[in-house]
Scaffold this motif. Structure first.
Motif, short mmCIF file in Angstrom:
data_model
loop_
_atom_site.label_atom_id
_atom_site.label_comp_id
_atom_site.label_asym_id
_atom_site.label_seq_id
_atom_site.Cartn_x
_atom_site.Cartn_y
_atom_site.Cartn_z
N MET A 110 34.88 45.13 29.07
CA MET A 110 36.20 44.89 28.87
C MET A 110 36.18 43.36 28.67
O MET A 110 35.20 42.72 29.47
CB MET A 110 36.90 45.13 30.18
N GLY A 111 37.10 42.96 28.14
CA GLY A 111 37.25 41.24 28.12
C GLY A 111 37.69 40.60 29.56
O GLY A 111 38.22 41.35 30.45
N LEU A 112 37.27 39.43 29.75
CA LEU A 112 37.69 38.69 30.78
C LEU A 112 38.93 38.10 30.56
O LEU A 112 39.33 37.67 29.68
CB LEU A 112 36.73 37.52 31.31
N GLU A 113 39.92 38.29 31.60
CA GLU A 113 41.54 37.56 31.50
C GLU A 113 41.66 36.63 32.80
O GLU A 113 40.87 36.59 33.81
CB GLU A 113 42.36 38.84 31.40
N GLU A 114 42.65 36.21 32.39
CA GLU A 114 42.73 34.91 33.49
C GLU A 114 43.34 35.71 34.72
O GLU A 114 44.07 36.59 34.72
CB GLU A 114 44.05 33.91 33.00
N GLY A 115 43.25 35.12 35.92
CA GLY A 115 43.55 35.61 37.41
C GLY A 115 42.92 36.68 37.94
O GLY A 115 42.05 37.26 37.16
N LYS A 116 42.74 36.80 39.04
CA LYS A 116 41.86 37.47 40.02
C LYS A 116 41.88 38.92 39.69
O LYS A 116 40.83 39.55 39.47
CB LYS A 116 41.94 37.18 41.39
N SER A 117 42.91 39.44 39.75
CA SER A 117 42.88 41.03 39.45
C SER A 117 43.18 41.44 37.99
O SER A 117 43.54 42.62 37.91
CB SER A 117 44.10 41.32 40.35
N HIS A 118 42.98 40.53 36.99
CA HIS A 118 43.18 40.82 35.65
C HIS A 118 41.85 41.08 34.97
O HIS A 118 40.98 40.16 35.06
CB HIS A 118 44.21 39.66 34.91
N GLY A 119 41.80 41.98 33.83
CA GLY A 119 40.59 41.86 32.92
C GLY A 119 39.53 42.47 33.80
O GLY A 119 39.73 43.27 34.92
N MET A 120 38.62 42.33 33.15
CA MET A 120 37.19 42.94 33.68
C MET A 120 36.88 42.06 35.02
O MET A 120 36.74 40.65 35.11
CB MET A 120 36.19 42.40 32.80
#
Ligand SMILES: Nc1nc2c(ncn2[C@@H]2O[C@H](COP(=O)(O)OP(=O)(O)OP(=O)(O)O)[C@@H](O)[C@H]2O)c(=O)[nH]1
Ligand SMILES: [Mg+2]
Length: 366
Positions: A193-203
């Motif tokens: 999965m792609g990385l997203e901004e924010g601690k609990s978002h994305g990979m």
């Protein structure tokens, strides 16, 4: 007479590509002739330099010459004409084609032969690569592109998303390269999965690090929380065969400048874990076609583009990776036929990660 506001009667083309050392000539017709002309470069007033710039007006013809084009002359130029009634302006993007600063391999067949006949260390059945990076960076498209090259047809198994804010890839899948029909090669890609901004978002970076070490099982569906040792599917005692052998960080050339620090920091966390394992790491810089108009029309000029060089420096600075570990590329994304220039850039990048991964496996004591 200066009794009307000035107006350009002919306009500059949207873009001009010149070679280093050439004379750039920008010309257009303006009316009336009683005007004051100035020049802007990248929207700031350009101070004309004697021996470099010549701005002249011959009746209605206004021209700006830039002598001996060099890297620093690239940019958006705007001719501005003014009189007491008003003003008009006209812009052009000047792209300076540099002398190639890195070579692109010449023969696709040679590269393919090298990779098809590459003998990997017998400690493992295949070399494994993991792609990580921001959402929509082109990770799944890289797998599609590599598979397309080895299948010699456009391939769309690893689903690539239409651009959205959320990651399209949700499961941990293995994508072997080649097929029974086209010939198998001992290389396998993992897409996360792609990385997203924010601690609990994305990979979760912890999940990527677990994957590097070989703890994550095939077809695992990523959860909002990272996989723990308590999970019954967790591979608790992985061998070199379960591990990843080279980490590939994927950054899109067109967005690297505006990418948030929080996503870059996540990538750095993963890179630090790979470094601690002594694992080789490379950067694939995708979407070069979106970052430079010269490249959009001619991918083979990628190492003659100032813009691409700048974007590679940015990847290098932001991630802390040396330039020689960064590979610019374009993925297949809308094409129905394959192109040699797309293939050559990808094959060169693949060759480098294959050699690095194999060295890693050879020296690994696991
Ligand atoms: N112009 C251009 N578009 C690309 C390129 N690579 C990928 N794309 C497009 O970018 C979008 C995202 O590509 P994906 O391969 O799905 O990206 P991803 O990194 O797998 O994304 P997630 O799985 O959602 O994190 C798709 O619309 C692709 O068609 C490229 O080199 N050039
Ligand atoms: Mg994906």
């Amino acid at each position: 007479m200066g009794n009307t506001a000035p107006e350009f009667k002919t306009h500059l083309p949207a873009q001009l590509i010149v070679r280093a050392g050439e004379r750039i000539v920008l010309k257009c017709e303006v009316n009336p002739t009683e005007i004051t002309a100035t020049v802007k470069k990248n929207d700031h007033e350009l101070k004309l330099v004697h021996g470099k710039h010549i701005l002249k007006q011959e009746v209605t013809l206004l021209s700006l010459e830039i002598l001996n084009a060099e890297e620093g002359d690239e940019g958006k130029y705007t001719l501005v004409v003014t009189n007491n009634k008003g003003s008009d302006s006209c812009s052009i993007m000047v792209i300076v084609e540099l002398k190639p600063w890195r070579a692109i391999p010449e023969s696709q067949d040679e590269m393919l032969n090298f990779l098809r006949n590459y003998e990997i260390c017998e400690k493992v059945p295949e070399l494994r690569f993991l792609l990580h990076g921001p959402v929509g960076a082109g990770k799944s498209s890289i797998i599609n592109t590599i598979k397309s090259i080895f299948e010699n047809r456009p391939y769309h198994l690893s689903l690539a998303s239409a651009a959205s804010g959320k990651s399209f890839t949700l499961e941990y899948h293995k994508f072997p390269i080649g097929s029974e029909l086209s010939g198998q090669v001992p290389f396998a890609f993992y897409d996360v999965m792609g990385l997203e901004e924010g601690k609990s978002h994305g990979m979760h970076t912890d999940d990527i690090i677990s994957a590097l070490k070989g703890h994550i099982p095939e077809d695992y569906e990523f959860q909002p929380h990272a996989m723990t040792k308590e999970d019954k599917r967790y591979i608790s005692d992985p061998t070199l065969r379960d591990m990843i052998h080279c980490l590939v960080s994927v950054l899109p050339a067109d967005k690297v400048t505006i990418m948030s620090n929080s996503v870059i920091d996540k990538m750095k966390t993963v890179r630090a874990a790979a470094s601690a394992l002594g694992m080789p790491q490379m950067v694939f810089m995708t979407k070069v076609d979106e970052a430079c108009p010269m490249i959009k029309n001619n991918l083979s000029k990628v190492y003659q583009s100032k813009k691409i060089k700048e974007k590679m420096h940015e990847c290098s600075n932001r991630l802390g990776v040396p330039m020689n570990c960064i590979f610019p590329m374009k993925n297949y994304h809308e094409e129905t036929v394959l192109s040699e220039s797309v293939n050559l850039l990808m094959l060169e990048a693949l060759k480098q990660i294959v050699i690095a991964a194999n060295d890693y496996v050879e020296k690994s004591s696991k």
